[in-house]
Design a protein around this motif. Structure first.
Motif, PDB file in Angstrom:
ATOM      1  N   PHE A   1       3.051   8.719   3.511  1.00  0.00           N
ATOM      2  CA  PHE A   1       2.607   7.332   3.384  1.00  0.00           C
ATOM      3  C   PHE A   1       1.434   7.046   4.316  1.00  0.00           C
ATOM      4  N   LEU A   2       0.717   5.984   3.974  1.00  0.00           N
ATOM      5  CA  LEU A   2      -0.365   5.418   4.776  1.00  0.00           C
ATOM      6  C   LEU A   2      -0.151   3.917   4.759  1.00  0.00           C
ATOM      7  N   ARG A   3      -0.176   3.286   5.950  1.00  0.00           N
ATOM      8  CA  ARG A   3       0.260   1.892   6.020  1.00  0.00           C
ATOM      9  C   ARG A   3      -0.521   1.132   7.081  1.00  0.00           C
ATOM     10  N   ARG A   4      -0.752  -0.153   6.831  1.00  0.00           N
ATOM     11  CA  ARG A   4      -1.277  -1.059   7.855  1.00  0.00           C
ATOM     12  C   ARG A   4      -0.975  -2.496   7.451  1.00  0.00           C
ATOM     13  N   THR A   5      -1.108  -3.437   8.402  1.00  0.00           N
ATOM     14  CA  THR A   5      -0.821  -4.848   8.169  1.00  0.00           C
ATOM     15  C   THR A   5      -2.089  -5.666   8.385  1.00  0.00           C
TER      16      THR A   5
ATOM     17  N   ASP B   1      -3.835  -9.895   7.862  1.00  0.00           N
ATOM     18  CA  ASP B   1      -3.515 -11.304   7.651  1.00  0.00           C
ATOM     19  C   ASP B   1      -3.701 -11.661   6.177  1.00  0.00           C
ATOM     20  N   ASN B   2      -2.864 -12.554   5.707  1.00  0.00           N
ATOM     21  CA  ASN B   2      -2.946 -12.981   4.309  1.00  0.00           C
ATOM     22  C   ASN B   2      -3.884 -14.176   4.194  1.00  0.00           C
ATOM     23  N   ILE B   3      -5.191 -13.932   4.383  1.00  0.00           N
ATOM     24  CA  ILE B   3      -6.187 -15.002   4.274  1.00  0.00           C
ATOM     25  C   ILE B   3      -7.276 -14.631   3.283  1.00  0.00           C
ATOM     26  N   PHE B   4      -7.165 -13.458   2.667  1.00  0.00           N
ATOM     27  CA  PHE B   4      -8.276 -12.937   1.896  1.00  0.00           C
ATOM     28  C   PHE B   4      -8.144 -13.246   0.421  1.00  0.00           C
TER      29      PHE B   4
ATOM     30  N   ASN C   1       4.254  -5.704   1.155  1.00  0.00           N
ATOM     31  CA  ASN C   1       5.497  -6.250   1.712  1.00  0.00           C
ATOM     32  C   ASN C   1       6.715  -5.671   1.009  1.00  0.00           C
ATOM     33  N   ASP C   2       6.667  -4.350   0.834  1.00  0.00           N
ATOM     34  CA  ASP C   2       7.753  -3.545   0.266  1.00  0.00           C
ATOM     35  C   ASP C   2       8.027  -3.869  -1.204  1.00  0.00           C
ATOM     36  N   ARG C   3       7.106  -4.538  -1.858  1.00  0.00           N
ATOM     37  CA  ARG C   3       7.253  -4.817  -3.298  1.00  0.00           C
ATOM     38  C   ARG C   3       6.236  -3.975  -4.055  1.00  0.00           C
ATOM     39  N   PRO C   4       6.679  -3.090  -4.967  1.00  0.00           N
ATOM     40  CA  PRO C   4       5.722  -2.275  -5.732  1.00  0.00           C
ATOM     41  C   PRO C   4       4.770  -3.156  -6.527  1.00  0.00           C
ATOM     42  N   LEU C   5       3.464  -2.887  -6.377  1.00  0.00           N
ATOM     43  CA  LEU C   5       2.452  -3.677  -7.061  1.00  0.00           C
ATOM     44  C   LEU C   5       1.657  -2.841  -8.055  1.00  0.00           C
ATOM     45  N   PHE C   6       1.529  -1.546  -7.766  1.00  0.00           N
ATOM     46  CA  PHE C   6       0.745  -0.669  -8.636  1.00  0.00           C
ATOM     47  C   PHE C   6       1.280   0.747  -8.471  1.00  0.00           C
ATOM     48  N   GLU C   7       1.381   1.488  -9.595  1.00  0.00           N
ATOM     49  CA  GLU C   7       1.860   2.858  -9.494  1.00  0.00           C
ATOM     50  C   GLU C   7       1.328   3.693 -10.650  1.00  0.00           C
ATOM     51  N   ILE C   8       1.322   5.010 -10.424  1.00  0.00           N
ATOM     52  CA  ILE C   8       0.895   5.965 -11.441  1.00  0.00           C
ATOM     53  C   ILE C   8       1.972   7.029 -11.552  1.00  0.00           C
ATOM     54  N   HIS C   9       2.343   7.370 -12.778  1.00  0.00           N
ATOM     55  CA  HIS C   9       3.284   8.452 -13.038  1.00  0.00           C
ATOM     56  C   HIS C   9       2.508   9.694 -13.443  1.00  0.00           C
ATOM     57  N   ALA C  10       3.083  10.850 -13.158  1.00  0.00           N
ATOM     58  CA  ALA C  10       2.413  12.094 -13.532  1.00  0.00           C
ATOM     59  C   ALA C  10       2.157  12.147 -15.033  1.00  0.00           C
ATOM     60  N   ALA C  11       3.037  11.537 -15.821  1.00  0.00           N
ATOM     61  CA  ALA C  11       2.855  11.532 -17.273  1.00  0.00           C
ATOM     62  C   ALA C  11       1.623  10.739 -17.694  1.00  0.00           C
ATOM     63  N   ASP C  12       1.146   9.814 -16.831  1.00  0.00           N
ATOM     64  CA  ASP C  12      -0.028   9.021 -17.181  1.00  0.00           C
ATOM     65  C   ASP C  12      -1.285   9.869 -17.278  1.00  0.00           C
ATOM     66  N   VAL C  13      -1.334  10.972 -16.510  1.00  0.00           N
ATOM     67  CA  VAL C  13      -2.525  11.825 -16.543  1.00  0.00           C
ATOM     68  C   VAL C  13      -2.303  13.077 -17.375  1.00  0.00           C
ATOM     69  N   ASN C  14      -1.057  13.355 -17.745  1.00  0.00           N
ATOM     70  CA  ASN C  14      -0.770  14.545 -18.542  1.00  0.00           C
ATOM     71  C   ASN C  14       0.333  14.227 -19.547  1.00  0.00           C
TER      72      ASN C  14
ATOM     73  N   PHE D   1       1.328 -13.964  -2.726  1.00  0.00           N
ATOM     74  CA  PHE D   1       2.275 -13.701  -1.650  1.00  0.00           C
ATOM     75  C   PHE D   1       2.243 -14.872  -0.669  1.00  0.00           C
ATOM     76  N   SER D   2       3.403 -15.436  -0.388  1.00  0.00           N
ATOM     77  CA  SER D   2       3.483 -16.592   0.505  1.00  0.00           C
ATOM     78  C   SER D   2       3.523 -16.192   1.973  1.00  0.00           C
ATOM     79  N   GLU D   3       3.788 -14.933   2.263  1.00  0.00           N
ATOM     80  CA  GLU D   3       3.885 -14.496   3.654  1.00  0.00           C
ATOM     81  C   GLU D   3       2.522 -14.596   4.349  1.00  0.00           C
ATOM     82  N   SER D   4       2.545 -14.818   5.656  1.00  0.00           N
ATOM     83  CA  SER D   4       1.297 -14.939   6.420  1.00  0.00           C
ATOM     84  C   SER D   4       0.659 -13.592   6.701  1.00  0.00           C
ATOM     85  N   ALA D   5       1.423 -12.511   6.596  1.00  0.00           N
ATOM     86  CA  ALA D   5       0.900 -11.163   6.821  1.00  0.00           C
ATOM     87  C   ALA D   5       1.255 -10.285   5.634  1.00  0.00           C
TER      88      ALA D   5
END
Length: 800
Positions: free
Chosen positions: A277-281, A283-286, A313-326, A348-352
């Motif tokens: 994984f790669l992760r960072r936090t 502010d929710n102002i953008f 915020n631990d909610r899946p928003l976008f994903e790719i399955h291996a079947a999508d490319v093959n 997202f209502s959260e501030s971060a």
């Protein structure tokens, strides 16, 4: 002489606009900035002549008062356009050195005049004379020289007269000159002539403090009220992963000439999906968050599902399955190529916002924790940013500055100027740059900033919903992703229309976005059984602009299924009665489901007198027991603390055996006992054993004798079940105990009067139950096989 000439020139330039016939027709101004270079250099003095608006033309240089300025500030710029109205003309202006026209339009009322003469560099001298030292030098140095020369001839009367005249002129000339230089660029008409009496020689003026260090203004770009300022540093992973938290297999590589972060292994295994994984936090102002990705996989069926996932915020928003490319299951490495995903985080209502990227092996061929060797899935990431904006034509883009005026334009070709929020026209479809900066004539200018803007003109294609499957409380739907960033799936028990879509129930969590063309599936849960629902979906791009509504799909959940064969079993039968009475018979049912079952209308055939059925009522709890007894507890050998669910005086079970059949309210067979002789249970006289026939722990087919055994556990004759401990064995309304024994009933044996053991079918005076293992016949209590063990005459009434 030179000083005198300069002094005369300065006085002349200063005073001639104040004297008839030039008064109100001519003005002088010092140019303080380089906005008109090279035609008018910084430090020049311009002479302005009032000119009627009808005589002005495009290209003329004019001096005018800055609109809406609380203090008089004059600007010298060139006319770039004229809007000839009925009364007042409107003039657009632009500095020759400025990249864009001014934000305003002026009229004759704010104009001082057209520039008719320019004196280069004289303004620098004027600026110097504005300082205290310059002012002293301009007035008192010539006076001192004059006094020194005239003192020598003091005896001459004309010298005294000249001295008096010079002092008067110096004082009276110095006053307006000082006022002009110290207040420029204020209007000349506001200068007051001061007399000698206004000077207080005993209290010289205090020098002003040094000017503060001036900072240029700073501008912020906003879209629909949300900032698009940079919120992610090192989003291109230049040299390191500073600012990012990582785990598992994450590395930096140069891909297609740019630095990128690789999540997951590109070697023999992609590694554990949840560990990479790669992760960072942030502010929710953008207004927008976007990233570039290139997903790669050499997986084949069963595929990694997903192989790459982006969570907020631990909610899946976008994903790719291996079947999508093959999708064809071909061997080799397959890739999406570089693509971009953008989304508006305002949902997202959260501030971060915790932004998390995962990639690697998952699913059947790469289950979490083991990884599928030789068939990796991994992703390259770059250009993770909050500043790349995707907007709709009607989006309001506004600028706010810490000070000064704000100016911006959307394309170098048209150089269109805006002074506040503006909307992009539909003709701007595609990628553009918004260039913007703030300026203040009294401050250093802000450097020009540029912001990439992708304008999306037009709707996403409407989706097509396809019904997949349903259960008693869920419906599964399918569609092909159209590249949207958000999918809004809704349902209702009423037909959905374009107008009623927003009133329908929105699924939660929302469907995860997929790449364009990916087959997507979503299961709506928590529905009511046996109910028809209507479903529709819309998709939105990264600007929040929604597609048209999809087709409407009507699907019904399944009804709650009724009990089926084996859901309720005949669990225990006391077919021989008890030591209290041969009529003290009872039956026990067991619910093998996790649902409460209503027994209204159910019956047990052949369990009653003369073959009549026993009609049931009430219900049986999930995993519970249901007791049907001939007597109530106080009239039975059963413990008084155990209450029968149904007291049925018509119970009459044949000692020689009969087949009991349990049927539901529709007449469907739910369970049966074996036909013919009872496969288990022991019947003796009043001084002997009475042992119930129990169903095995795993009930199996009730018609098969091997699924029954005799209750022999010592706990079966406990006071827990009976009024007194003794020779009654059974567990009314409780779990069977003999299932704990290591013995298993394989077949039933019969005892002859002499005690000889025979197999079923042999002639015998009375049936006796004997338990046998596969290797030995077990010995029952010594009463088994004796003459005294035969049924008493009073028990013959129990037989039908």
């Amino acid at each position: 002489m030179v000083v005198g000439a300069v002094l005369v020139l300065l006085i002349g330039i200063t005073l001639f606009p104040l004297l008839p016939p030039w008064k109100n027709y001519y003005h002088t101004r010092t140019v303080l900035t380089g906005s008109m270079e090279p035609s008018i250099r910084r430090g020049s003095v311009v002479i302005n002549q009032w000119t009627d608006q009808k005589n002005l033309k495009t290209g003329d240089v004019i001096t005018f008062r800055k609109p809406d300025s609380p203090t008089p500030i004059f600007i010298t710029h060139r006319i770039s356009g004229i809007n000839a109205g009925n009364v007042l003309f409107k003039f657009s202006t632009k500095g020759d050195a400025n990249p864009a026209a001014d934000l305003w339009q002026i009229t004759q009322a704010g104009m001082e005049g057209r520039v008719i003469f320019v004196i280069p560099f004289l303004g620098y001298l004027i600026e110097w004379f504005k300082s205290p030292s310059g002012f002293m030098l301009m007035v008192f140095l010539p006076l001192a020289a004059f006094l020194f020369r005239e003192i020598r001839d003091l005896v001459r009367p004309k010298a005294v007269l000249s001295l008096f005249i010079w002092l008067a002129m110096s004082i009276n000339v110095a006053a307006p000159v000082r006022a002009y230089f110290s207040s420029a660029p204020a209007e000349i008409s506001e200068i007051r002539l001061e007399t000698a009496a206004s000077f207080e020689t005993s209290n010289p003026p205090v020098p002003p403090p040094p000017p503060p260090v001036l900072e240029p203004p700073s501008t912020t770009l906003n879209v629909n009220g949300r900032s698009v300022a940079e919120g992610i540093t090192n989003g291109n992973f230049s040299g390191d992963l500073s600012g990012w938290e990582s785990g598992g297999t994450v590395a930096l590589e140069t891909v297609d000439g740019k630095s990128a972060a690789r999540i997951g292994s590109n070697g023999e295994s992609g590694g554990d999906f949840t560990a990479n994984f790669l992760r960072r936090t942030v502010d929710n102002i953008f207004k927008n968050i976007s990233f570039n990705f290139n997903f790669n996989s050499s997986d084949y069926p069963p595929y990694d599902s997903p192989g790459f996932q982006f969570k907020v915020n631990d909610r899946p928003l976008f994903e790719i399955h291996a079947a999508d490319v093959n999708p064809d299951g071909q061997e080799g490495l397959h890739s999406t190529g570089w693509q971009n995903f953008s989304f508006d985080p305002s949902a997202f209502s959260e501030s971060a916002l915790d932004l998390s990227f995962y990639a690697g092996d998952s699913g059947a061929n790469g289950a979490t924790g083991n990884g599928d060797t030789y068939f990796p899935s991994y992703v390259y990431l770059r250009e993770i940013t909050t500043t790349k904006i995707t907007v709709a034509p009607e989006s309001g883009i506004s600028l706010s500055a810490t000070s000064g005026q704000t100016q911006d334009w959307t394309d170098f070709k048209e150089m269109t100027n805006y002074s506040g929020p503006f909307s992009l026209g539909e003709s701007w479809d595609g990628l553009h740059k918004v260039n913007y900066y703030s300026f203040d004539p009294n401050l250093p200018p802000e450097p020009i900033k540029s912001q990439a803007v992708t304008l999306v003109n037009g709707l996403l294609a409407a989706l097509t919903l396809v019904e997949s499957s349903s259960t008693v409380d869920s419906v599964t739907l399918q569609w092909v992703a159209n590249g949207g960033a958000v999918y809004d799936l809704r349902y209702s028990t009423d037909p959905i229309t374009k107008e009623s879509f927003d009133n329908a129930t929105k699924v939660d969590p929302w469907p995860v976005a997929r790449i364009n063309g990916a087959e997507t599936e979503y299961t709506v849960t928590g529905l009511t059984p046996d109910t028809t629902y209507y479903f529709a979906v819309k998709s939105a791009d990264a600007t929040g602009k929604y597609s048209e509504i999809s087709n409407i799909v009507a699907m019904a959940t399944l009804p709650v299924p009724g009990p089926k064969l084996g859901d309720v079993v005949i669990n225990e039968v006391m077919w021989m009665g008890t030591t209290q009475s041969s009529s003290d018979e009872w039956l026990e049912l067991r619910n093998l489901t996790g649902e409460e079952i209503d027994l209204a209308g159910w019956r047990i055939e052949n369990g009653g007198t003369a073959g009549n059925a026993i009609d049931l009522s009430g219900s049986i709890a999930p995993g519970g027991y249901y007791l049907i007894a001939h007597y109530a507890s106080n009239g039975s050998a059963i413990s008084d603390v155990i209450a029968a669910d149904l007291v049925w005086a018509g119970i009459s079970l044949n000692n020689e055996g009969e087949q009991l059949t349990l049927k539901d309210s529709d007449g469907a067979v739910i369970d049966q006992t074996p036909s013919g002789m009872w496969p288990a249970g022991v019947h003796k006289d009043s001084s002997g054993f009475h042992q119930s026939m129990e169903r095995n722990e795993i009930p199996g087919d009730g018609t098969d004798p091997v699924n029954w055994h005799t209750c022999v556990d010592s706990g079966c004759n406990s006071a827990v079940y009976w009024d007194s401990e003794g020779t009654n064995y059974g567990t009314p309304r409780e779990a069977n105990l003999s299932a704990n024994d290591k013995t298993t009933l394989d077949y039933r044996t019969l005892a002859t009067p002499s005690g000889e053991i025979t197999t079923p079918g042999a002639k015998a005076a009375s049936p006796e139950a004997v338990l046998a293992t596969s290797s030995a016949i077990l010995t029952l209590p010594e009463t088994v096989g004796s003459e005294s063990a035969q049924p008493a005459a009073t028990e013959s009434a129990n037989e039908k």
